[in-house]
Design a protein around this motif. Structure first.
Motif, PDB file in Angstrom:
ATOM      1  N   GLU A   1      -2.387  -3.100  -7.970  1.00 52.17           N
ATOM      2  CA  GLU A   1      -3.546  -2.283  -7.615  1.00 52.17           C
ATOM      3  C   GLU A   1      -3.221  -0.798  -7.783  1.00 52.17           C
ATOM      4  OE1 GLU A   1      -6.326  -1.410  -3.748  1.00 52.17           O
ATOM      5  OE2 GLU A   1      -5.352  -3.361  -3.901  1.00 52.17           O
ATOM      6  N   ARG A   2      -2.022  -0.366  -7.332  1.00 52.17           N
ATOM      7  CA  ARG A   2      -1.620   1.028  -7.512  1.00 52.17           C
ATOM      8  C   ARG A   2      -1.480   1.387  -8.998  1.00 52.17           C
ATOM      9  NH1 ARG A   2       3.379   1.480  -3.976  1.00 52.17           N
ATOM     10  NH2 ARG A   2       2.742  -0.376  -2.888  1.00 52.17           N
TER      11      ARG A   2
ATOM     12  N   GLU B   1      -3.042  -0.041 -11.359  1.00 55.10           N
ATOM     13  CA  GLU B   1      -4.403   0.001 -11.900  1.00 55.10           C
ATOM     14  C   GLU B   1      -5.056   1.347 -11.571  1.00 55.10           C
ATOM     15  OE1 GLU B   1      -6.947  -1.543 -14.364  1.00 55.10           O
ATOM     16  OE2 GLU B   1      -5.251  -2.764 -13.736  1.00 55.10           O
ATOM     17  N   ASN B   2      -4.848   1.825 -10.325  1.00 55.27           N
ATOM     18  CA  ASN B   2      -5.368   3.140  -9.920  1.00 55.27           C
ATOM     19  C   ASN B   2      -4.762   4.254 -10.789  1.00 55.27           C
ATOM     20  OD1 ASN B   2      -6.983   2.068  -7.956  1.00 55.27           O
ATOM     21  ND2 ASN B   2      -5.520   2.375  -6.286  1.00 55.27           N
ATOM     22  N   LYS B   3      -3.445   4.149 -10.963  1.00 56.66           N
ATOM     23  CA  LYS B   3      -2.745   5.152 -11.785  1.00 56.66           C
ATOM     24  C   LYS B   3      -3.287   5.138 -13.218  1.00 56.66           C
ATOM     25  CE  LYS B   3       0.785   7.947 -11.281  1.00 56.66           C
ATOM     26  NZ  LYS B   3       0.701   9.091 -10.398  1.00 56.66           N
ATOM     27  N   LYS B   4      -3.492   3.917 -13.709  1.00 54.21           N
ATOM     28  CA  LYS B   4      -4.027   3.773 -15.072  1.00 54.21           C
ATOM     29  C   LYS B   4      -5.420   4.397 -15.158  1.00 54.21           C
ATOM     30  CE  LYS B   4      -5.396   0.259 -18.406  1.00 54.21           C
ATOM     31  NZ  LYS B   4      -5.577  -1.167 -18.637  1.00 54.21           N
ATOM     32  N   THR B   5      -6.242   4.162 -14.122  1.00 51.43           N
ATOM     33  CA  THR B   5      -7.588   4.727 -14.089  1.00 51.43           C
ATOM     34  C   THR B   5      -7.518   6.254 -14.061  1.00 51.43           C
ATOM     35  OG1 THR B   5      -8.334   2.796 -12.855  1.00 51.43           O
ATOM     36  CG2 THR B   5      -9.784   4.702 -12.863  1.00 51.43           C
ATOM     37  N   GLN B   6      -6.572   6.761 -13.223  1.00 53.37           N
ATOM     38  CA  GLN B   6      -6.393   8.216 -13.157  1.00 53.37           C
ATOM     39  C   GLN B   6      -5.968   8.777 -14.524  1.00 53.37           C
ATOM     40  OE1 GLN B   6      -3.550   8.885 -10.057  1.00 53.37           O
ATOM     41  NE2 GLN B   6      -5.051   8.649  -8.385  1.00 53.37           N
TER      42      GLN B   6
END
Length: 193
Positions: A147-148, A150-155
Motif C-alpha cells: 500500500e505504501r 502504491e502511494n509512493k508510486k501514485t505520488q
C-alpha cells in the motif's frame, strides 16, 4: 605733217585703248566666271552648313534622350542597390533570429534531458529500494508495504505528470515567445519599409 602724226597717234591711242578695253572685258568675264564659281561654292557651303546644323540639332536631341535614359538607368541602379542592401539587412536579421531560436531550442532540449535523467535516476533508485524491500520486510507486512509503495508510486506519477505539465507549459511559452519575436520582427520590417 602734224596731222598725219596726230592721226597715227590717235590710232595708236585708240588701238591701245581697244587692247586695254579687250583686256578689261576679258578680265571682267574672268571675274564674272570666278564670281559665279564663288557663288556656287558659297551656295554649296551654305547647303552643307544647313545640313550640319540639322545634323547638330538631331545629335543634340539624341544626346538629350541618351542623357535622360542614363539618368533613368542610374536611378534604377540606385534603387536596386538600396533594395539589395535592405534584403541583405533582412537576411542578416533573419539569420541572427534563427541562430537565437536554435540556441534557445538547444537550451530547452538540454534542460529537458537533465530533467529526464534526474527522473530516471530517481526511478532507478526507487526500483533498487523496491527490490531490497522484499528482503527486508516479512510477508505479513507485505500488504502494508504494498500500500505504501502504491502511494509512493501514485505520488511519483503525480510528480511526473506535474513535471510533464511544466514541460508542456515551457514549450508553449517558448512557442509564444517565438511568435512574439516573429511578429515584432515583421512589424519592424514593415515599419522600415
Amino acid at each position: 605733217m602734224d596731222k598725219p602724226e596726230d592721226g597715227e597717234l590717235q590710232e595708236s591711242i585708240g588701238g591701245n585703248l581697244i587692247v586695254k578695253l579687250r583686256r578689261l572685258q576679258k578680265g571682267n568675264q574672268t571675274l564674272e566666271g570666278e564670281i559665279k564659281e564663288l557663288k556656287q561654292t558659297s551656295d554649296s557651303l551654305q547647303n552643307d552648313l544647313e545640313a550640319l546644323h540639322s545634323q547638330s540639332y538631331q545629335l543634340e536631341k539624341v544626346y538629350k534622350e541618351k542623357e535622360e535614359l542614363c539618368r533613368k538607368v542610374q536611378f534604377q541602379c540606385d534603387k536596386s542597390e538600396q533594395d539589395f542592401e535592405r534584403e541583405l539587412k533582412d537576411h542578416k536579421m533573419r539569420k541572427d533570429l534563427l541562430e537565437q531560436n536554435t540556441c534557445e531550442i538547444q537550451e530547452f532540449k538540454l534542460k529537458h534531458r537533465k530533467l529526464r535523467m534526474r527522473f530516471e535516476n530517481q526511478l532507478q533508485h526507487l526500483m533498487e529500494k523496491h527490490k531490497k524491500l522484499h528482503c527486508v520486510f516479512a510477508p505479513e507486512r507485505l500488504p502494508d508495504e504494498l500500500e505504501r509503495a502504491e502511494n509512493k508510486k501514485t505520488q511519483l506519477l503525480s510528480v511526473e505528470q506535474l513535471k510533464l505539465a511544466q514541460l508542456q507549459k515551457l514549450e508553449e511559452e517558448i512557442e509564444a515567445a517565438k511568435k512574439k519575436k516573429q511578429l515584432e520582427t515583421e512589424t519592424a520590417q514593415y515599419q522600415d519599409k
